[in-house]
Design a protein around this motif. Sequence first.
Motif, PDB file in Angstrom:
ATOM      1  N   ALA A 128       0.842  -1.203   0.000  1.00  0.00           N
ATOM      2  CA  ALA A 128       0.000   0.000   0.000  1.00  0.00           C
ATOM      3  C   ALA A 128       0.876   1.253   0.000  1.00  0.00           C
ATOM      4  N   PHE A 129       1.931   1.239   0.798  1.00  0.00           N
ATOM      5  CA  PHE A 129       2.849   2.376   0.829  1.00  0.00           C
ATOM      6  C   PHE A 129       3.550   2.554  -0.521  1.00  0.00           C
ATOM      7  N   ALA A 130       3.973   1.465  -1.137  1.00  0.00           N
ATOM      8  CA  ALA A 130       4.646   1.542  -2.436  1.00  0.00           C
ATOM      9  C   ALA A 130       3.700   2.056  -3.519  1.00  0.00           C
ATOM     10  N   LEU A 131       2.463   1.633  -3.517  1.00  0.00           N
ATOM     11  CA  LEU A 131       1.489   2.114  -4.502  1.00  0.00           C
ATOM     12  C   LEU A 131       1.213   3.605  -4.329  1.00  0.00           C
ATOM     13  N   ARG A 132       1.043   4.031  -3.099  1.00  0.00           N
ATOM     14  CA  ARG A 132       0.779   5.445  -2.829  1.00  0.00           C
ATOM     15  C   ARG A 132       1.973   6.313  -3.228  1.00  0.00           C
ATOM     16  N   THR A 133       3.171   5.882  -2.860  1.00  0.00           N
ATOM     17  CA  THR A 133       4.375   6.632  -3.210  1.00  0.00           C
ATOM     18  C   THR A 133       4.577   6.663  -4.721  1.00  0.00           C
ATOM     19  N   GLY A 134       4.313   5.557  -5.392  1.00  0.00           N
ATOM     20  CA  GLY A 134       4.432   5.502  -6.849  1.00  0.00           C
ATOM     21  C   GLY A 134       3.422   6.406  -7.534  1.00  0.00           C
ATOM     22  N   ALA A 135       2.211   6.482  -7.009  1.00  0.00           N
ATOM     23  CA  ALA A 135       1.194   7.355  -7.599  1.00  0.00           C
ATOM     24  C   ALA A 135       1.589   8.820  -7.456  1.00  0.00           C
ATOM     25  N   VAL A 136       2.108   9.194  -6.291  1.00  0.00           N
ATOM     26  CA  VAL A 136       2.552  10.581  -6.087  1.00  0.00           C
ATOM     27  C   VAL A 136       3.737  10.893  -7.002  1.00  0.00           C
ATOM     28  N   ALA A 137       4.677   9.988  -7.109  1.00  0.00           N
ATOM     29  CA  ALA A 137       5.837  10.214  -7.976  1.00  0.00           C
ATOM     30  C   ALA A 137       5.409  10.330  -9.434  1.00  0.00           C
ATOM     31  N   GLY A 138       4.462   9.510  -9.858  1.00  0.00           N
ATOM     32  CA  GLY A 138       3.959   9.595 -11.230  1.00  0.00           C
ATOM     33  C   GLY A 138       3.256  10.912 -11.509  1.00  0.00           C
ATOM     34  N   ALA A 139       2.469  11.397 -10.549  1.00  0.00           N
ATOM     35  CA  ALA A 139       1.781  12.679 -10.726  1.00  0.00           C
ATOM     36  C   ALA A 139       2.793  13.817 -10.800  1.00  0.00           C
ATOM     37  N   VAL A 140       3.804  13.795  -9.956  1.00  0.00           N
ATOM     38  CA  VAL A 140       4.834  14.830  -9.990  1.00  0.00           C
ATOM     39  C   VAL A 140       5.578  14.788 -11.316  1.00  0.00           C
ATOM     40  N   TRP A 141       5.874  13.611 -11.810  1.00  0.00           N
ATOM     41  CA  TRP A 141       6.562  13.472 -13.091  1.00  0.00           C
ATOM     42  C   TRP A 141       5.723  14.031 -14.231  1.00  0.00           C
TER      43      TRP A 141
ATOM     44  N   VAL B 275       3.302  16.357 -14.070  1.00  0.00           N
ATOM     45  CA  VAL B 275       3.218  17.813 -13.950  1.00  0.00           C
ATOM     46  C   VAL B 275       4.527  18.448 -14.380  1.00  0.00           C
ATOM     47  N   ARG B 276       5.638  17.902 -13.956  1.00  0.00           N
ATOM     48  CA  ARG B 276       6.954  18.442 -14.306  1.00  0.00           C
ATOM     49  C   ARG B 276       7.180  18.374 -15.812  1.00  0.00           C
ATOM     50  N   ARG B 277       6.712  17.332 -16.442  1.00  0.00           N
ATOM     51  CA  ARG B 277       6.871  17.173 -17.881  1.00  0.00           C
ATOM     52  C   ARG B 277       6.034  18.182 -18.666  1.00  0.00           C
ATOM     53  N   ALA B 278       4.893  18.580 -18.109  1.00  0.00           N
ATOM     54  CA  ALA B 278       3.990  19.500 -18.794  1.00  0.00           C
ATOM     55  C   ALA B 278       4.404  20.965 -18.623  1.00  0.00           C
TER      56      ALA B 278
END
Length: 97
Positions: free
Chosen positions: A10-23, A25-28
């Motif tokens: 659960a922690f890995a999924l949550r952290t991965g989702a936040v990292a993906g969202a940041v990536w 936004v940063r790309r856009a």
Amino acid sequence: MPLPLVPLAAFALRTGAVAGAVWLVRRALVPGRTDQRAEDALDDLGEGLSLHRPADRALEGARQTNAAGRFRRTLTWAGGGVEIDAAWLARLRIRRT
């Protein structure tokens, strides 16, 4: 002794989702630039709000409204202080097509 994987997953999924969202936004984001003419115009604004419709911009089928505002305050406390200077310019142009 078995390792409890459910809390880790659960922690890995949550952290991965936040990292993906940041990536994403940063790309856009597009690198910005500072225009010195705009900086000088914002520095020349008086404090308060203003709204006007210039007559020379009222062409056939077009209207333009300009707005400007500035807020300057100095906040001080025992350890020091900060100066807040917020200024903005805006234009709304409506044309019939």
